[in-house]
Scaffold this active site. Structure first.
Site, PDB file in Angstrom:
ATOM      1  N   TYR A 197      -2.353   0.484  10.059  1.00 38.60           N
ATOM      2  CA  TYR A 197      -2.502  -0.247   8.794  1.00 38.60           C
ATOM      3  C   TYR A 197      -1.245  -0.099   7.941  1.00 38.60           C
ATOM      4  O   TYR A 197      -0.702  -1.084   7.428  1.00 38.60           O
ATOM      5  CB  TYR A 197      -3.731   0.268   8.032  1.00 38.60           C
ATOM      6  CG  TYR A 197      -3.753  -0.166   6.583  1.00 38.60           C
ATOM      7  CD1 TYR A 197      -4.095  -1.470   6.232  1.00 38.60           C
ATOM      8  CD2 TYR A 197      -3.418   0.728   5.562  1.00 38.60           C
ATOM      9  CE1 TYR A 197      -4.102  -1.875   4.899  1.00 38.60           C
ATOM     10  CE2 TYR A 197      -3.426   0.326   4.225  1.00 38.60           C
ATOM     11  CZ  TYR A 197      -3.762  -0.964   3.911  1.00 38.60           C
ATOM     12  OH  TYR A 197      -3.756  -1.359   2.596  1.00 38.60           O
ATOM     13  N   SER A 215       0.827  -1.210   0.000  1.00 39.38           N
ATOM     14  CA  SER A 215       0.000   0.000   0.000  1.00 39.38           C
ATOM     15  C   SER A 215       0.853   1.248   0.000  1.00 39.38           C
ATOM     16  O   SER A 215       1.944   1.272   0.587  1.00 39.38           O
ATOM     17  CB  SER A 215      -0.897   0.013   1.241  1.00 39.38           C
ATOM     18  OG  SER A 215      -1.562   1.264   1.378  1.00 39.38           O
ATOM     19  N   LYS A 269     -17.672  -1.204   0.738  1.00 40.56           N
ATOM     20  CA  LYS A 269     -16.558  -0.734   1.539  1.00 40.56           C
ATOM     21  C   LYS A 269     -16.907   0.335   2.581  1.00 40.56           C
ATOM     22  O   LYS A 269     -16.073   0.688   3.407  1.00 40.56           O
ATOM     23  CB  LYS A 269     -15.432  -0.210   0.625  1.00 40.56           C
ATOM     24  CG  LYS A 269     -14.686  -1.330  -0.083  1.00 40.56           C
ATOM     25  CD  LYS A 269     -13.648  -0.805  -1.049  1.00 40.56           C
ATOM     26  CE  LYS A 269     -12.516  -0.071  -0.374  1.00 40.56           C
ATOM     27  NZ  LYS A 269     -11.648  -0.971   0.425  1.00 40.56           N
TER      28      LYS A 269
END
Length: 321
Positions: A141, A114, A178
């Site tokens: 994250y 990411s 989402k």
């Protein structure tokens, strides 16, 4: 057989569609299939088998001789998740087991990293290995993804081919489930349909005017083309950025959503929520030379064209990709 983890999710379900389009139909989809809100992403696709993520490694032990490639796109992707134990289990330890299984059975692996690993971007957006240990993500994250990238490049035993893809801001069909983590385009579409206007986050950084925060927005159809390319070009392992190389503003994004709906723009601003304000990225832009250097030469979709396709052919109709 091709294995796709996180298969009921956004990017992975689009990848399954791309594989089907190329007549790859022996696809084993791996996910937590108890999350019914995601299952619509897999309807109508040609699949060989559903495997629960909790039992996948036992399945792989029994079936590895038939597996040709693994796309490990499953993860806990909520950037507001503060429970490091959950992120450690799903994003770090599970990925380690996947890597080790691919080494054991000599299976090629593409996994999802990411752009959240780049943190505030003060060190730039180079995907060269030398930068990895210096990166300081802004949330747990991002830490979980950066921890695995660092772990992977430092392993002495590696799959014979592997690639980690640093996804930038991906948008497109199949992200209906989402919620808060969906792209601003989906939120804009829904707000415009309901109210005729769109509210964006106000800038809390004096270097950026409201709405002028910039991200590298990449269409999901481009993302899966890169995945498909890597499945057929296995000469150069490593970590690669996956954006467009061009940062665009949230105003650009929103104005193009209004245009795709043939609506007059009406944009307002509100304060960025406090739980993400201190970790908010004001600028991201992928350096794409590394991916280009290994032969990926397809152009990336212009933001205007991607939004038009997404809005008119998916959001308005409710279609899936």
């Amino acid at each position: 057989m091709i294995v796709v983890t996180g298969a009921a999710g956004f990017i992975a379900s689009c990848l399954v569609t791309r594989l089907n389009a190329a007549n790859f139909n022996d696809i084993v989809v791996v996910d937590n299939f108890n999350e019914e809100r995601k299952l619509a992403n897999l309807k109508g696709k040609h699949l060989r088998e559903y495997v629960d993520r909790e039992t996948f490694f036992e399945w792989l032990d029994a079936n590895h001789e038939q597996v040709e490639f693994i796309f490990h796109l499953g993860a806990r992707t909520d950037t507001t998740e503060q429970n490091r134990d959950i992120l450690n289990v799903l994003n770090f330890e599970y990925s380690k087991k996947m890597w080790q299984a691919c080494c054991q059975y000599q299976l090629p692996l593409v996994y999802a990293s990411s752009a959240a690993t780049y943190g505030s971007g003060t060190l730039g957006y180079s995907d060269e290995d030398a930068l990895l240990p210096l990166l300081r993500p802004l949330n747990p994250y991002g830490d979980s993804k950066n921890d695995f990238d660092n772990w992977a490049v430092n392993q002495t035993e590696k799959p014979f081919f592997w690639a980690g893809l640093k996804f930038f801001n991906v948008y497109g069909p199949n992200e209906y489930h989402k919620g808060r983590m969906a792209s601003v385009i989906l939120h804009a579409f829904r707000q415009i349909q309901e109210t005729g206007s769109m509210t964006l986050f106000r800038s809390h950084n004096p270097e950026y005017a409201d709405g002028e925060q910039k991200r590298d927005f990449v269409y999901v159809k481009d993302v899966v083309e890169v995945c498909y390319f890597l499945m057929h070009n296995r000469q150069h392992s490593g970590i690669y950025n996956l954006g467009t190389g061009e940062a665009r503003t949230f105003l650009d994004l929103t104005l193009n959503t209004f245009a795709a709906l043939d609506r007059t723009a009406d944009i307002h601003f509100r304060d960025t929520p406090e739980d993400i304000r201190d970790t908010y990225q004001y600028f991201t832009q992928a350096e794409m030379q590394k991916l280009r250097s290994i032969g990926y030469d397809r152009p990336f979709t212009r933001l205007e064209d991607g939004i038009n396709d997404y809005v008119r052919n998916y959001l308005v109709t409710g279609n899936y990709y």
